[in-house]
Motif scaffolding. Structure first.
Motif, mmCIF file in Angstrom:
data_model
loop_
_atom_site.group_PDB
_atom_site.id
_atom_site.type_symbol
_atom_site.label_atom_id
_atom_site.label_comp_id
_atom_site.label_asym_id
_atom_site.label_seq_id
_atom_site.Cartn_x
_atom_site.Cartn_y
_atom_site.Cartn_z
ATOM 1 N N GLU A 11 2.412 1.540 -3.524
ATOM 2 C CA GLU A 11 1.283 2.254 -4.214
ATOM 3 C C GLU A 11 0.931 3.938 -4.528
ATOM 4 O O GLU A 11 0.382 4.517 -4.748
ATOM 5 N N THR A 12 0.797 4.085 -3.263
ATOM 6 C CA THR A 12 -0.160 5.046 -2.609
ATOM 7 C C THR A 12 1.480 6.524 -3.011
ATOM 8 O O THR A 12 1.376 7.546 -3.809
ATOM 9 N N GLN A 14 1.118 -1.454 0.094
ATOM 10 C CA GLN A 14 0.054 0.590 0.621
ATOM 11 C C GLN A 14 0.334 1.585 -0.560
ATOM 12 O O GLN A 14 0.419 2.312 -0.864
ATOM 13 N N GLU A 15 1.702 0.925 0.585
ATOM 14 C CA GLU A 15 2.592 2.232 0.784
ATOM 15 C C GLU A 15 3.836 2.709 -0.706
ATOM 16 O O GLU A 15 3.451 3.942 -1.344
ATOM 17 N N MET A 38 0.565 6.359 -7.256
ATOM 18 C CA MET A 38 -0.571 7.220 -7.279
ATOM 19 C C MET A 38 -0.133 8.710 -7.246
ATOM 20 O O MET A 38 -0.695 9.402 -7.629
ATOM 21 N N ARG A 39 0.520 9.403 -5.445
ATOM 22 C CA ARG A 39 0.958 10.191 -5.821
ATOM 23 C C ARG A 39 1.217 11.027 -7.596
ATOM 24 O O ARG A 39 1.323 12.235 -7.732
#
Length: 308
Positions: A242-243, A239-240, A246-247
């Motif tokens: 992918e975040t 998740q970190e 996506m930023r």
């Protein structure tokens, strides 16, 4: 606490200016050309966080002039590190100060620790989108700014306490992190991908997000960098990672990287410090990072400015 900013480009002038604005004891160590410009034009910040201008500050151009410094904030570009190291070494010997480097990447930490000792080098980085105009004044174009810092040795805890205490006084974010190495790696991952894709395409974030093929290259760089982080002992969750990817996709459409801004001006870029550093880590661990390798190859001719 007496603070010396080594470097007064957009980053050093901005954060040093914010500290001056708060009434803190801040001085600058710069090259003679920049010293002359600061003497004539002053230090000026144009920013969504508030404008500020002053000519009331001390500037040094020789390490022999520097004394009574508690913290040296190293705010130079990666390609100026080798030139800055002898000056840092002399200032530390003269003052016994600690050093907070705000360079991108990770290699500089080991380099500085070998020169001045592990106990003297704090961890940290800055986040800001800013440039200097023709007068040498700071033009801050992002909505916020931030320094994150943390101790890498127990001897640094008192200095970190003092730096932490100024957060509420300044018109910027100066934030302490216990796990500063993880935060530094997250910055390194993001900036390597974002600077690489915006500079290679020579386009701002809006074009990256609107073309899936382009965003896919940036996303691949994020995942390659996260693999290198894990090899270095920094584990990030899916998740970190992918975040972070996506930023890039969700950035304001006109936002771009400092590297891209430097390319547009025909200035040197930090390709060797960022993407090149990642390739050296990949070689160290015997892994492949094809997206980073490709972007590095595209940007390498611009390392020292616009190719003639």
């Amino acid at each position: 606490m007496n603070i010396l900013l080594q470097g007064a480009g957009a980053l050093g002038a901005y954060f040093g200016g914010r500290m001056l604005e708060a009434g803190l004891n801040v001085s600058f160590f710069v090259r003679e050309k920049r010293a002359a410009q600061l003497a004539g034009e002053g230090l000026e910040i144009n920013s969504p966080e508030g404008d500020f201008a002053t000519k009331d500050f001390k500037v040094y151009t020789s390490p022999e002039e520097v004394s009574d410094i508690d913290l040296l904030i190293l705010a130079v570009k990666g390609y100026h590190l080798q030139q800055a190291i002898p000056q840092v070494e002399m200032i530390v010997k003269r003052t016994n100060c600690f050093v907070l480097p705000l360079l991108n990447g990770m290699e500089h930490i080991d380099i500085l620790q070998r020169v001045i000792g592990k106990e003297k080098v704090l961890g940290g980085f800055a986040a800001i989108i800013a440039t200097l105009n023709e007068h040498g004044h700071v033009v801050h174009t992002s909505g916020r700014s931030m320094i994150k810092f943390g101790a890498l040795h127990n001897s640094q805890l008192d200095t970190c306490d003092k730096l932490d205490a100024i957060h509420t006084q300044v018109k910027t974010n100066i934030l302490r992190e216990d796990d500063i190495l993880k935060h530094m790696w997250k910055k390194y991952i993001f900036i390597t991908a974002f600077s690489g894709i915006t500079s290679a395409t020579q386009l701002p974030a809006g074009y990256i997000s609107s073309h899936e093929a382009v965003f896919s290259v940036a996303r691949n760089m994020v995942y390659e960098m996260s693999m290198l982080a894990e090899k270095e002992g920094i584990v990030l969750s899916e998740q970190e990672v992918e975040t972070m990817a996506m930023r890039i996709k969700n950035h304001h459409k006109d936002a771009t990287s400092s590297m891209h801004q430097d390319m547009r001006k025909g200035l040197p870029i930090e390709v060797e410090h960022l993407q090149g550093g990642a390739l050296r880590l990949a070689a160290k661990h015997g892994v492949k990072v094809p997206a980073i390798e490709t972007i590095y190859g595209i940007l390498k001719p611009y390392e020292f400015g616009k190719p003639e």
